[in-house]
Scaffold this motif. Structure first.
Motif, PDB file in Angstrom:
ATOM      1  N   TYR A   1       4.443  -9.148   3.945  1.00  0.00           N
ATOM      2  CA  TYR A   1       3.863  -7.811   3.938  1.00  0.00           C
ATOM      3  C   TYR A   1       4.851  -6.883   3.245  1.00  0.00           C
ATOM      4  N   LEU A   2       4.371  -6.083   2.284  1.00  0.00           N
ATOM      5  CA  LEU A   2       5.271  -5.232   1.504  1.00  0.00           C
ATOM      6  C   LEU A   2       5.275  -3.779   1.955  1.00  0.00           C
ATOM      7  N   GLY A   3       4.156  -3.273   2.478  1.00  0.00           N
ATOM      8  CA  GLY A   3       4.151  -1.880   2.919  1.00  0.00           C
ATOM      9  C   GLY A   3       2.773  -1.252   2.864  1.00  0.00           C
ATOM     10  N   ALA A   4       2.722   0.036   3.242  1.00  0.00           N
ATOM     11  CA  ALA A   4       1.465   0.785   3.316  1.00  0.00           C
ATOM     12  C   ALA A   4       1.556   2.042   2.477  1.00  0.00           C
ATOM     13  N   ALA A   5       0.415   2.457   1.923  1.00  0.00           N
ATOM     14  CA  ALA A   5       0.319   3.721   1.195  1.00  0.00           C
ATOM     15  C   ALA A   5      -0.629   4.653   1.944  1.00  0.00           C
TER      16      ALA A   5
ATOM     17  N   ILE B   1      -3.265   1.979 -10.842  1.00  0.00           N
ATOM     18  CA  ILE B   1      -3.550   2.800  -9.660  1.00  0.00           C
ATOM     19  C   ILE B   1      -3.726   4.259 -10.055  1.00  0.00           C
ATOM     20  N   GLY B   2      -2.865   4.739 -10.950  1.00  0.00           N
ATOM     21  CA  GLY B   2      -2.913   6.132 -11.388  1.00  0.00           C
ATOM     22  C   GLY B   2      -2.283   7.072 -10.381  1.00  0.00           C
ATOM     23  N   GLY B   3      -2.160   8.332 -10.777  1.00  0.00           N
ATOM     24  CA  GLY B   3      -1.639   9.349  -9.881  1.00  0.00           C
ATOM     25  C   GLY B   3      -0.132   9.301  -9.731  1.00  0.00           C
ATOM     26  N   MET B   4       0.342   9.883  -8.629  1.00  0.00           N
ATOM     27  CA  MET B   4       1.771   9.977  -8.355  1.00  0.00           C
ATOM     28  C   MET B   4       2.039   9.620  -6.910  1.00  0.00           C
ATOM     29  N   GLY B   5       3.300   9.337  -6.596  1.00  0.00           N
ATOM     30  CA  GLY B   5       3.644   8.989  -5.223  1.00  0.00           C
ATOM     31  C   GLY B   5       5.123   9.162  -4.954  1.00  0.00           C
ATOM     32  N   VAL B   6       5.465   9.072  -3.694  1.00  0.00           N
ATOM     33  CA  VAL B   6       6.866   9.079  -3.269  1.00  0.00           C
ATOM     34  C   VAL B   6       7.057   7.907  -2.313  1.00  0.00           C
ATOM     35  N   ASP B   7       8.126   7.150  -2.516  1.00  0.00           N
ATOM     36  CA  ASP B   7       8.402   5.963  -1.714  1.00  0.00           C
ATOM     37  C   ASP B   7       9.472   6.261  -0.677  1.00  0.00           C
ATOM     38  N   LEU B   8       9.174   5.930   0.585  1.00  0.00           N
ATOM     39  CA  LEU B   8      10.093   6.134   1.697  1.00  0.00           C
ATOM     40  C   LEU B   8      10.233   4.829   2.466  1.00  0.00           C
ATOM     41  N   VAL B   9      11.223   4.779   3.352  1.00  0.00           N
ATOM     42  CA  VAL B   9      11.419   3.638   4.239  1.00  0.00           C
ATOM     43  C   VAL B   9      11.544   4.174   5.659  1.00  0.00           C
ATOM     44  N   ASP B  10      10.720   3.679   6.580  1.00  0.00           N
ATOM     45  CA  ASP B  10      10.794   4.159   7.958  1.00  0.00           C
ATOM     46  C   ASP B  10      12.015   3.559   8.669  1.00  0.00           C
ATOM     47  N   PRO B  11      12.359   4.026   9.868  1.00  0.00           N
ATOM     48  CA  PRO B  11      13.565   3.537  10.551  1.00  0.00           C
ATOM     49  C   PRO B  11      13.546   2.037  10.866  1.00  0.00           C
TER      50      PRO B  11
ATOM     51  N   GLY C   1      12.521  -0.134   8.647  1.00  0.00           N
ATOM     52  CA  GLY C   1      12.661  -0.822   7.370  1.00  0.00           C
ATOM     53  C   GLY C   1      11.359  -1.045   6.636  1.00  0.00           C
ATOM     54  N   ALA C   2      10.244  -0.549   7.164  1.00  0.00           N
ATOM     55  CA  ALA C   2       8.946  -0.719   6.508  1.00  0.00           C
ATOM     56  C   ALA C   2       8.806   0.280   5.361  1.00  0.00           C
TER      57      ALA C   2
END
Length: 380
Positions: free
Chosen positions: A93-97, A124-134, A136-137
């Motif tokens: 599993y890589l993550g959620a948007a 996909i298009g558009g823009m995003g910001v990538d974060l990591v929760d405490p 590690g997800a």
């Protein structure tokens, strides 16, 4: 209960028999950075995209993009794909948007966290910001992505309920066909730092808690699971968009996809069974969220759920509180299976057992008392 009644005055703002006691977690952040609109998609890595696509289509997804290294799976609702699968050496599993309510929210979140907003790939298009929760997800918050047009949806059956007759001279013959997925509903994650991670989601994404669960006999130590929804003000949203539970490892637990009705879910399950896929648990109706559910294992071992008829809450309802038990996972249906609870002998349960030993040594929230509570949950 008296303590709770004094605190709230009335039960009109509750959906549960039991609410918070004085001083317990309020279930929302006082001043969140942004409030996300919805969950957008989940990302996985798998070595065999052909096998992944074969199962996905039997499960009820449509393919919106297929390249040598990428597979996009969608429901019938307009919007982004539900699942993005990337080719890789091992399954993970890589993550959620999540979709931002406004494009400016992506920039605000990036500025508040020190992260960098960026253009997303053209697929996909558009823009995003990538974060990591405490825990590690990986979490991505996106805006202005390409919007796939809606597809023809499966039509729910017409029911004669009791003496209310709305169908006459017509039979019910649901076809044994894939239960057409409409949309992604939620993802469930396990965390060794449950409380820290919960507060991170409430503060960064503006999510609010619908229900808290606590280990038997350990309410005073605080909750160990929460069902968390988006806050769209007076517009009702899914009872949970993400659910989080305390455990000995940080991992994906399952994800859930909405279908038209119980007949679509049941007939689609018959087809999956005929094709040799493994039902993990179902069919039943949950307590928290009320969904009718059916859980399946994909060829890579990931747990995925068909659901229908889930609760929808607006921002006014306060969190419910309940004791966590295996028997309390459903109102009706077969007992929760060892496979669903992660207790079936095999690689996964051995990994979880080994991680318990590691977790007890590490500095996190999963200590010996929590381990005893988890064992009690599994047998209750």
């Amino acid at each position: 209960m008296n303590d709770h009644h004094d605190h709230h005055g009335t039960h009109s703002d509750l959906h549960s028999e039991q609410g918070a006691l004085r001083g317990e977690h309020p279930g929302r952040a006082a001043n969140p950075i942004i409030k996300v609109h919805d969950i957008a998609w989940l990302e996985f890595q798998k070595p065999d995209l052909a096998a992944a696509e074969t199962f996905a289509q039997a499960f009820g997804f449509a393919t919106s993009l297929r390249t040598r290294d990428e597979l996009h799976l969608r429901g019938t609702d307009a919007g982004a794909p539900c699942v993005i699968v990337r080719r890789g050496p091992r399954s993970q599993y890589l993550g959620a948007a999540f979709t931002a309510a406004e494009a400016s929210d992506v920039l605000r979140l990036a500025e508040a966290t020190g992260a960098t907003s960026k253009k997303l790939p053209e697929t996909i298009g558009g823009m995003g910001v990538d974060l990591v929760d405490p825990s590690g997800a990986s979490i991505r918050v996106v805006a202005d992505t390409h919007k796939l047009p809606s597809l023809p949806a499966q039509t729910p059956l017409t029911f004669n309920a009791g003496h209310e007759m709305v169908r006459a001279n017509q039979t019910q013959r649901p076809l044994r066909q894939p239960a057409t997925v409409q949309r992604l509903g939620h993802v469930v994650l396990q965390s060794t730092k449950y409380r820290e991670t919960l507060d991170w989601y409430l503060h960064h994404l503006g999510l609010i808690v619908s229900d808290f669960l606590y280990y038997p006999g350990q309410r005073e130590r605080g909750p160990t699971m929460s069902f968390i929804r988006c806050d769209r003000g007076s517009t009702p949203t899914d009872h949970h968009t993400i659910a989080m539970t305390l455990g000995p490892t940080n991992r994906y637990v399952h994800s859930a996809y909405q279908v038209a009705d119980i007949d679509a879910l049941a007939a689609g399950g018959e087809l999956l069974r005929d094709l040799g896929y493994h039902r993990s648990w179902g069919i039943g109706r949950h307590i928290q969220g009320s969904q009718i559910f059916d859980y399946w294992r994909d060829p890579n071992g990931f747990l995925v759920e068909h659901f229908t008829d889930g609760d929808m809450f607006d921002c006014t309802l306060e969190p419910g509180w309940a004791q966590m038990t295996a028997s309390g996972l459903a109102q009706w249906g077969p007992p929760a299976t060892k496979d669903f609870l992660g207790m079936t002998p095999g690689r996964e349960s051995l990994r979880e057992l080994a991680s318990m030993v590691t977790a007890l040594r590490d500095d996190n929230e999963f200590d010996f008392m929590r381990l005893r509570g988890l064992m009690k949950v599994a047998t209750s």
